[in-house]
Write a protein that holds these residues in place. Structure first.
Motif, PDB file in Angstrom:
ATOM      1  N   SER A 301       0.815  -1.208   0.000  1.00 24.40           N
ATOM      2  CA  SER A 301       0.000   0.000   0.000  1.00 24.40           C
ATOM      3  C   SER A 301       0.851   1.261   0.000  1.00 24.40           C
ATOM      4  O   SER A 301       0.618   2.186  -0.788  1.00 24.40           O
ATOM      5  CB  SER A 301      -0.928  -0.010   1.220  1.00 24.40           C
ATOM      6  OG  SER A 301      -1.685   1.180   1.287  1.00 24.40           O
ATOM      7  N   ILE A 302       1.852   1.307   0.868  1.00 26.50           N
ATOM      8  CA  ILE A 302       2.647   2.531   0.966  1.00 26.50           C
ATOM      9  C   ILE A 302       3.534   2.718  -0.262  1.00 26.50           C
ATOM     10  O   ILE A 302       3.737   3.844  -0.731  1.00 26.50           O
ATOM     11  CB  ILE A 302       3.489   2.539   2.266  1.00 26.50           C
ATOM     12  CG1 ILE A 302       3.998   3.966   2.531  1.00 26.50           C
ATOM     13  CG2 ILE A 302       4.637   1.543   2.209  1.00 26.50           C
ATOM     14  CD1 ILE A 302       4.605   4.138   3.905  1.00 26.50           C
ATOM     15  N   LEU A 303       4.047   1.625  -0.824  1.00 28.52           N
ATOM     16  CA  LEU A 303       4.843   1.746  -2.046  1.00 28.52           C
ATOM     17  C   LEU A 303       3.978   2.203  -3.218  1.00 28.52           C
ATOM     18  O   LEU A 303       4.389   3.035  -4.031  1.00 28.52           O
ATOM     19  CB  LEU A 303       5.515   0.412  -2.376  1.00 28.52           C
ATOM     20  CG  LEU A 303       6.670  -0.008  -1.462  1.00 28.52           C
ATOM     21  CD1 LEU A 303       7.139  -1.415  -1.809  1.00 28.52           C
ATOM     22  CD2 LEU A 303       7.835   0.971  -1.560  1.00 28.52           C
ATOM     23  N   GLY A 304       2.767   1.655  -3.309  1.00 26.14           N
ATOM     24  CA  GLY A 304       1.857   2.076  -4.367  1.00 26.14           C
ATOM     25  C   GLY A 304       1.428   3.521  -4.222  1.00 26.14           C
ATOM     26  O   GLY A 304       1.168   4.212  -5.213  1.00 26.14           O
ATOM     27  N   HIS A 305       1.367   3.998  -2.977  1.00 21.90           N
ATOM     28  CA  HIS A 305       0.976   5.391  -2.721  1.00 21.90           C
ATOM     29  C   HIS A 305       2.125   6.359  -3.003  1.00 21.90           C
ATOM     30  O   HIS A 305       1.935   7.380  -3.672  1.00 21.90           O
ATOM     31  CB  HIS A 305       0.523   5.527  -1.269  1.00 21.90           C
ATOM     32  CG  HIS A 305       0.227   6.931  -0.851  1.00 21.90           C
ATOM     33  ND1 HIS A 305      -0.921   7.599  -1.225  1.00 21.90           N
ATOM     34  CD2 HIS A 305       0.943   7.812  -0.094  1.00 21.90           C
ATOM     35  CE1 HIS A 305      -0.907   8.816  -0.723  1.00 21.90           C
ATOM     36  NE2 HIS A 305       0.212   8.976  -0.029  1.00 21.90           N
ATOM     37  N   VAL A 306       3.307   6.039  -2.516  1.00 19.97           N
ATOM     38  CA  VAL A 306       4.443   6.950  -2.641  1.00 19.97           C
ATOM     39  C   VAL A 306       5.043   6.914  -4.041  1.00 19.97           C
ATOM     40  O   VAL A 306       5.446   7.947  -4.584  1.00 19.97           O
ATOM     41  CB  VAL A 306       5.524   6.606  -1.592  1.00 19.97           C
ATOM     42  CG1 VAL A 306       6.746   7.508  -1.763  1.00 19.97           C
ATOM     43  CG2 VAL A 306       4.954   6.747  -0.189  1.00 19.97           C
ATOM     44  N   TYR A 307       5.087   5.721  -4.640  1.00 21.06           N
ATOM     45  CA  TYR A 307       5.748   5.565  -5.942  1.00 21.06           C
ATOM     46  C   TYR A 307       4.752   5.147  -7.018  1.00 21.06           C
ATOM     47  O   TYR A 307       4.994   4.210  -7.777  1.00 21.06           O
ATOM     48  CB  TYR A 307       6.872   4.536  -5.837  1.00 21.06           C
ATOM     49  CG  TYR A 307       7.935   4.904  -4.840  1.00 21.06           C
ATOM     50  CD1 TYR A 307       8.856   5.909  -5.120  1.00 21.06           C
ATOM     51  CD2 TYR A 307       8.014   4.264  -3.607  1.00 21.06           C
ATOM     52  CE1 TYR A 307       9.834   6.260  -4.202  1.00 21.06           C
ATOM     53  CE2 TYR A 307       8.992   4.602  -2.688  1.00 21.06           C
ATOM     54  CZ  TYR A 307       9.889   5.606  -2.987  1.00 21.06           C
ATOM     55  OH  TYR A 307      10.860   5.958  -2.072  1.00 21.06           O
TER      56      TYR A 307
END
Length: 372
Positions: A301-307
């Motif tokens: 989730s955080i990788l998809g959000h940030v990158y």
């Protein structure tokens, strides 16, 4: 779908391989898994290029063929084919995970990334149910088991590797690799080697795998579908994952003999602090699966959000770090006593959770600045 049989197979692979030891076959399940994740880690550096050139769909298709080859080796086992396909599936795994991460982000928005990640993770972990159901019914009571693009992708990866967010998330990614190796390969072997479980020990490997899968599916559904998309939720879920895993590690330390991971020709000789209980062992299986889903869904989730615009190299770096630590863990699993393996995971899990919190704080701060 192609990973369903592989996930189930990896869970009891060491137990199977121990039963195959003879004059013509001398492979090690731990070594095979170590090779897989070692090759997997370095292949992630090339995976973004392959995905960019042939697309995520074709990449997933060809990777599936490599998975099939590895599984087919167990029809007529031979040492050289066993290790050769371990290398090939390591390459295929890197391509597959990077391609599906890219495909997932490509078909998601900020408001749906958590939902889609949860659905993906829940479906993926169904493999722990179906494969291990077979193991339980079949094994129960047994004592033995028979160019520009390349340059561009490389530059992006090298740039992201130095990014502060990736560096801070690295301990959490590394921890996901250690606990992946533990729940998918080591813990089932420990249960099967526990002499106090008697003739039911081998069958319990399948039940344990099923319960791990239930924990994964519950976590994927709960955190992906029932919770709203928010940065606060990510930190809460990761903290829950840490607590759940630490409880599981403590119970495993008390319930499973310390020499369970390292015995090969016999069952365990050392006595745990408690009389080994099937109920506690299966509870720990559920907690391992639930905690793993906490960490993995939130990392996705955080990788998809940030990158969002650089998802392919970001997921490649994630799988590189995760798999290289999983490879290291599989190699030491046959030599380190259980207590030391648990201690390593506790230390790295605590560090990884703290670093994840720092990243979320940075994202909150950046979002607040943009509002002003």
């Amino acid at each position: 779908i192609e990973r369903f049989p592989f996930y189930a197979l990896s869970y009891f692979q060491q137990t199977v391989v121990k039963s195959l030891q003879n004059g013509t076959f001398s492979g090690s399940g731990y070594n095979s898994l170590g090779i897989i994740y070692g090759v997997f880690s370095f292949s992630n550096l090339l995976a973004p290029t392959v995905v960019t050139v042939i697309g995520p769909k074709m990449t997933m298709f060809f990777s599936g063929l490599l998975y099939s080859g590895y599984i087919a080796v167990f029809i007529i086992p031979s040492t050289w084919a066993f290790y050769l396909t371990s290398v090939l599936i390591g390459i295929g795994a890197a391509m597959l995970w990077t391609a599906q991460g890219h495909f997932l982000v490509e078909n998601s928005e900020a408001s749906t990334i958590n939902r889609n990640t949860g659905v993906f993770w829940g479906l993926l972990q169904c493999s722990m149910l179906f494969g291990n159901l077979y193991i339980y019914f079949d094994w129960n009571g047994r004592t033995e088991i028979s160019v520009h693009c390349v340059s561009s992708c490389s530059e992006t990866i090298l740039r992201l590797v130095k990014d502060k967010t990736i560096l801070l998330l690295s301990p959490c990614m590394a921890y996901s690799g250690l606990e992946l190796s533990f729940y998918s390969g080591v813990y089932g072997t420990c249960i099967g080697a526990t002499s106090e479980f008697g003739e039911a020990a081998k069958g319990l490997i399948g039940i344990s795998g099923i319960v791990v899968g239930v924990g994964e599916i519950v976590g994927g559904g709960l955190f992906g579908l029932m919770c709203k998309n928010s940065r606060f939720r990510r930190t809460s879920v990761v903290f829950l994952g840490m607590v759940v895993h630490f409880v599981a590690f403590y119970l495993i330390f008390l319930n499973i003999p310390n020499d369970a991971p390292v015995v090969f020709d016999t069952n365990t000789l050392k006595n745990p602090y408690l009389t080994p209980s099937v109920s506690i062992a299966l509870l720990c299986s559920f907690l391992l699966g639930l905690g793993d889903s906490c960490f993995n869904t939130q990392l996705y989730s955080i990788l998809g959000h940030v990158y969002a615009e650089q998802s392919t190299p970001a997921f490649a770096i994630f799988k590189f770090i995760q798999s290289i630590f999983a490879a290291v863990a599989f190699f030491y699993s046959g030599y380190l006593l259980l207590m030391w393996q648990l201690l390593l995971m506790v230390l790295l899990g605590f560090t990884g959770t703290l670093c994840f919190f720092v990243v979320e704080r940075m994202q909150n701060f950046s979002a607040d600045l943009q509002e002003y």
